[in-house]
Design a protein around this motif. Structure first.
Motif, short mmCIF file in Angstrom:
data_model
loop_
_atom_site.label_atom_id
_atom_site.label_comp_id
_atom_site.label_asym_id
_atom_site.label_seq_id
_atom_site.Cartn_x
_atom_site.Cartn_y
_atom_site.Cartn_z
N GLU A 128 0.98 -1.29 0.18
CA GLU A 128 0.01 0.15 -0.09
C GLU A 128 1.02 1.03 0.13
O GLU A 128 0.71 1.96 -0.44
CB GLU A 128 -0.98 -0.12 0.78
N MET A 129 1.83 1.09 0.33
CA MET A 129 2.65 2.13 0.80
C MET A 129 3.77 2.57 -0.82
O MET A 129 3.54 4.43 -0.98
CB MET A 129 4.07 2.44 1.75
N ALA A 130 3.70 1.47 -1.02
CA ALA A 130 5.22 1.67 -1.91
C ALA A 130 3.74 1.79 -3.56
O ALA A 130 4.27 2.90 -4.40
CB ALA A 130 5.19 -0.08 -2.87
N ALA A 131 2.58 2.34 -3.96
CA ALA A 131 1.23 2.63 -4.54
C ALA A 131 0.73 3.65 -3.99
O ALA A 131 -0.45 4.30 -5.08
CB ALA A 131 0.51 1.16 -4.51
N HIS A 132 0.30 3.82 -3.05
CA HIS A 132 0.68 5.14 -1.90
C HIS A 132 -1.08 4.79 -2.63
O HIS A 132 -2.01 5.86 -3.04
CB HIS A 132 0.82 6.93 -3.44
N ILE A 133 -1.78 4.02 -2.19
CA ILE A 133 -3.19 3.75 -1.97
C ILE A 133 -3.40 4.93 -1.39
O ILE A 133 -4.81 4.58 -1.53
CB ILE A 133 -3.69 1.52 -1.82
N HIS A 134 -3.17 5.40 -0.41
CA HIS A 134 -3.69 5.63 0.49
C HIS A 134 -3.88 7.57 0.24
O HIS A 134 -4.17 8.90 1.07
CB HIS A 134 -3.63 5.78 1.88
N GLU A 135 -2.86 7.86 -0.80
CA GLU A 135 -2.68 9.23 -0.78
C GLU A 135 -3.50 9.78 -1.40
O GLU A 135 -4.15 11.41 -0.62
CB GLU A 135 -1.45 9.12 -2.33
N PRO A 136 -5.25 9.71 -1.78
CA PRO A 136 -6.07 10.43 -2.06
C PRO A 136 -7.20 10.60 -0.77
O PRO A 136 -7.32 11.57 -0.77
CB PRO A 136 -7.33 9.55 -2.71
N ARG A 137 -7.29 9.78 -0.11
CA ARG A 137 -7.66 10.14 1.82
C ARG A 137 -6.94 10.84 2.00
O ARG A 137 -7.21 12.34 2.48
CB ARG A 137 -7.40 8.29 2.06
#
Length: 182
Positions: A128-137
C-alpha cells in the motif's frame, strides 16, 4: 465559497463516519485538528490534546485530519499515508500516536519499523505504501482543510468554528469547557 481574500471561520466539511474519531458522537464538544506528523507545533499540541482527553473523557470527541505541509516537512505525506495504511488494519490511533512520539524519525525504514511494532501485516503495508493507495484519502483531508481556510498546522475547530486561541493546556481546556456550556 472561500476566496484567497476571505478567511473561513467554519469547518467546511462536517465530521462523518470517514473521519478518524476518538470519543462518542454524542459528546457535547467536538475538536477537529488539521495536523502534520512532522510539524513540531503539532507534536506539542498532541501532548496537550492527550491530557485534555484524559480530563474531559466522554465529554470530548476528537477528530484528526491530515494537512501535510510538504514544502517544509518532506516526511509528512508519507507519514500520513502510513497512518492510513495502519487505519486500513484498524490501527490508526496507535500509528498516529507513534508518529507524533517519533517526529524526528519519519523516513520509510522507521515507518516500516513502527508498522512491525504495531503488529501490522507488513506485506500489505509495504504494498500500500509503494502504490500510494492512501494518498487520495490524505489529499481529501488536505482539500477539506483548504476549504475551511486552513493554512498552517495545527489548526483547530471547536464545534465547527475555527479556534484561533492558544493551544496550551489551560487555554484550550477553557475554550472547550465554554463550547460545551453553550
Amino acid at each position: 465559497m472561500v476566496t484567497p481574500y476571505m478567511q473561513a471561520t467554519n469547518l467546511a466539511v462536517p465530521v462523518t463516519h470517514r473521519d478518524h474519531v476518538q470519543g462518542p458522537d454524542a459528546a457535547p464538544v467536538t475538536l477537529v485538528e488539521y495536523g502534520d506528523f512532522e510539524c513540531p507545533y503539532c507534536g506539542a499540541a498532541h501532548q496537550v490534546i492527550k491530557a485534555i482527553q484524559g480530563q474531559l473523557g466522554d465529554q470530548l470527541r476528537f477528530v484528526f485530519r491530515h494537512f501535510p505541509l510538504v514544502e517544509v516537512h518532506p516526511h509528512a505525506e508519507p507519514a500520513a499515508e502510513a497512518s492510513e495504511a495502519a487505519a486500513a488494519q484498524d490501527h490508526f490511533w496507535e500509528m498516529h500516536d507513534t508518529l507524533f512520539e517519533h517526529q524526528r524519525a519519519l523516513d520509510y525504514p522507521h515507518l516500516l519499523s513502527y508498522a512491525r511494532a504495531l503488529g501490522l501485516d507488513i506485506d500489505r503495508f509495504e504494498r500500500e505504501m509503494a502504490a500510494h493507495i492512501h494518498e487520495p484519502r490524505v489529499r481529501e483531508d488536505f482539500l477539506s482543510g483548504v476549504l475551511s481556510g486552513v493554512n498552517g498546522t495545527p489548526t483547530f475547530f471547536i464545534n465547527g468554528e475555527r479556534y484561533s486561541g492558544s493551544y496550551d493546556y489551560a487555554t484550550l481546556l477553557l475554550a472547550l469547557h465554554e463550547a460545551g456550556a453553550r
